[in-house]
Design a protein around this motif. Sequence first.
Motif, PDB file in Angstrom:
ATOM      1  N   SER A 147       0.838  -1.202   0.000  1.00  0.00           N
ATOM      2  CA  SER A 147       0.000   0.000   0.000  1.00  0.00           C
ATOM      3  C   SER A 147       0.878   1.260   0.000  1.00  0.00           C
ATOM      4  O   SER A 147       1.945   1.283   0.611  1.00  0.00           O
ATOM      5  CB  SER A 147      -0.923   0.001   1.220  1.00  0.00           C
ATOM      6  N   VAL A 148       0.411   2.264  -0.694  1.00  0.00           N
ATOM      7  CA  VAL A 148       1.169   3.518  -0.772  1.00  0.00           C
ATOM      8  C   VAL A 148       0.519   4.533   0.158  1.00  0.00           C
ATOM      9  O   VAL A 148      -0.674   4.808   0.038  1.00  0.00           O
ATOM     10  CB  VAL A 148       1.165   4.062  -2.225  1.00  0.00           C
ATOM     11  N   ARG A 149       1.318   5.039   1.084  1.00  0.00           N
ATOM     12  CA  ARG A 149       0.751   6.008   2.022  1.00  0.00           C
ATOM     13  C   ARG A 149       0.596   7.377   1.354  1.00  0.00           C
ATOM     14  O   ARG A 149       1.393   7.749   0.493  1.00  0.00           O
ATOM     15  CB  ARG A 149       1.626   6.085   3.275  1.00  0.00           C
ATOM     16  N   LYS A 150      -0.404   8.104   1.817  1.00  0.00           N
ATOM     17  CA  LYS A 150      -0.733   9.405   1.205  1.00  0.00           C
ATOM     18  C   LYS A 150       0.353  10.440   1.477  1.00  0.00           C
ATOM     19  O   LYS A 150       0.974  10.430   2.542  1.00  0.00           O
ATOM     20  CB  LYS A 150      -2.044   9.927   1.799  1.00  0.00           C
ATOM     21  N   THR A 152       1.113  13.943   2.690  1.00  0.00           N
ATOM     22  CA  THR A 152       0.459  15.007   3.454  1.00  0.00           C
ATOM     23  C   THR A 152       1.557  15.928   4.012  1.00  0.00           C
ATOM     24  O   THR A 152       2.714  15.846   3.567  1.00  0.00           O
ATOM     25  CB  THR A 152      -0.460  14.423   4.559  1.00  0.00           C
ATOM     26  N   LYS A 159       0.501  18.508  -0.548  1.00  0.00           N
ATOM     27  CA  LYS A 159      -0.329  17.356  -0.950  1.00  0.00           C
ATOM     28  C   LYS A 159      -0.323  17.150  -2.468  1.00  0.00           C
ATOM     29  O   LYS A 159      -0.348  16.030  -2.959  1.00  0.00           O
ATOM     30  CB  LYS A 159      -1.782  17.603  -0.516  1.00  0.00           C
ATOM     31  N   CYS A 185       5.226  14.682   4.325  1.00  0.00           N
ATOM     32  CA  CYS A 185       5.401  13.383   4.972  1.00  0.00           C
ATOM     33  C   CYS A 185       4.450  12.388   4.302  1.00  0.00           C
ATOM     34  O   CYS A 185       3.509  12.795   3.613  1.00  0.00           O
ATOM     35  CB  CYS A 185       5.175  13.466   6.482  1.00  0.00           C
ATOM     36  N   HIS A 186       4.746  11.124   4.479  1.00  0.00           N
ATOM     37  CA  HIS A 186       3.916  10.085   3.870  1.00  0.00           C
ATOM     38  C   HIS A 186       3.223   9.336   4.998  1.00  0.00           C
ATOM     39  O   HIS A 186       3.879   8.609   5.737  1.00  0.00           O
ATOM     40  CB  HIS A 186       4.784   9.135   3.026  1.00  0.00           C
ATOM     41  N   SER A 187       1.945   9.564   5.138  1.00  0.00           N
ATOM     42  CA  SER A 187       1.229   8.939   6.250  1.00  0.00           C
ATOM     43  C   SER A 187      -0.277   8.983   5.994  1.00  0.00           C
ATOM     44  O   SER A 187      -0.787   9.935   5.404  1.00  0.00           O
ATOM     45  CB  SER A 187       1.535   9.688   7.552  1.00  0.00           C
ATOM     46  N   ASP A 188      -0.972   7.965   6.460  1.00  0.00           N
ATOM     47  CA  ASP A 188      -2.437   7.982   6.392  1.00  0.00           C
ATOM     48  C   ASP A 188      -3.040   8.468   7.707  1.00  0.00           C
ATOM     49  O   ASP A 188      -4.250   8.679   7.799  1.00  0.00           O
ATOM     50  CB  ASP A 188      -2.967   6.559   6.100  1.00  0.00           C
ATOM     51  N   THR A 189      -2.194   8.633   8.716  1.00  0.00           N
ATOM     52  CA  THR A 189      -2.746   8.925  10.045  1.00  0.00           C
ATOM     53  C   THR A 189      -2.174  10.181  10.710  1.00  0.00           C
ATOM     54  O   THR A 189      -2.774  10.695  11.644  1.00  0.00           O
ATOM     55  CB  THR A 189      -2.469   7.734  10.991  1.00  0.00           C
ATOM     56  N   ASP A 190      -1.008  10.646  10.252  1.00  0.00           N
ATOM     57  CA  ASP A 190      -0.328  11.744  10.948  1.00  0.00           C
ATOM     58  C   ASP A 190      -0.308  13.040  10.136  1.00  0.00           C
ATOM     59  O   ASP A 190      -0.656  13.049   8.972  1.00  0.00           O
ATOM     60  CB  ASP A 190       1.121  11.347  11.257  1.00  0.00           C
TER      61      ASP A 190
END
Length: 331
Positions: free
Chosen positions: A2-5, A7, A132, A174-179
């Motif tokens: 999976s590729v993190r978003k 942000t 983004k 940064c690359h993260s789905d949560t932070d």
Amino acid sequence: MSVRKITAKITGVGKALPEKRLTNADLEKMVDTSDAWISQRVGIKERRIAAEGEWTSHLASRAAADALKMSGLTADQIDLILVATSTPDTVYPSVACLVQKELGAIHAGVLDISAACTGFIYGASLAWGMIKAGLMKHVLVVAAEVNTSIVDWKDRDTCILFGDGAGAAVFSECHSDTDGILSIKLGGDGNYGELLELPNSGCRVYTDESGNKLGRYIIMQGNEVFKQAVRNMAECAVCVLDRAGLTTQEVSLFIPHQANTRIIEAVAKRLAVPAEKVFVNIANYGNTSAATIPIALCEAFEQGRVKKGDVIVVDAFGAGLTWGAMAIRWA
Ligand code: UT7
């Protein structure tokens, strides 16, 4: 895999405040007011006043240098400098240009933002969007004001409220789905522009009934602004939490615009955020307009009140009318 978003997260914060303090006791000697009234009705004890020759760009550059240092970046890595201010040294060159020169940020685009007290959140929103979209990696957002240059020291309705200062934050990819930044909501309503104005600050000429030109001083219908602030700040905070899929119970720290402790308490009550989770430093600095949020964020970090994994909601309101909020998970 999976590729993190992509942000943005905040990698550095900084602040700059003038040395000189103006206390409520000092103001008692200048206008018909009292420490008791100011403390009880607004929550301010003292505010900082820029020295002669200390301009918005000086405070902005100091706060920016601090934030840059914490981020570990060098000035030439900054892609864009945004400065939110209602009190630029000059309309042009912009304060952002002056900060760029001071820092030596030779690869940065430069832009001032006019969104009054909400300016820092408007800047954060632009920074987030650029990062983004993959167009930029590091954006420096500064908010700086020398409000005491636009205050009528004979008007007790307004002169007790404002102070000078600057805050800054570096937003980095940064690359993260949560932070990092989870959500932002911006708002505004020009129909209420007359509630809070800076006459004769542009090409429009303001005069009194006799045709005399008004001074370039803040004029405000305080009661009406108060009501609009409470309603819109509360709604905006709820909106960013909804967008982030969070509830107010999950907020670790709420950092509201510092205009009046009674506004802060009313908003926190509507959100059901307990007082211990609300950051308040208005007693020390008064209302530094766009700078209240990044100064508070910087102080919260310095005081250990911002830790990895915390959900921070910042929420501002100002002339225009403008408002905005941002939810962050500190990374
Ligand atoms: O950052 C941008 C957004 N700005 C804001 O959000 C500011 C929003 N507004 C406010 O925070 C409040 O409306 C103020 C702090 C500006 C004023 O507080 P208030 O509780 O709304 O006071 P008021 O204007 O209703 O005035 C109450 C009384 C009046 O006297 P009377 O008519 O009851 O006899 C005022 O003349 O307090 C008087 N007053 C003062 N007394 C002592 C007003 N200013 C002062 C003063 N010292 N400095």
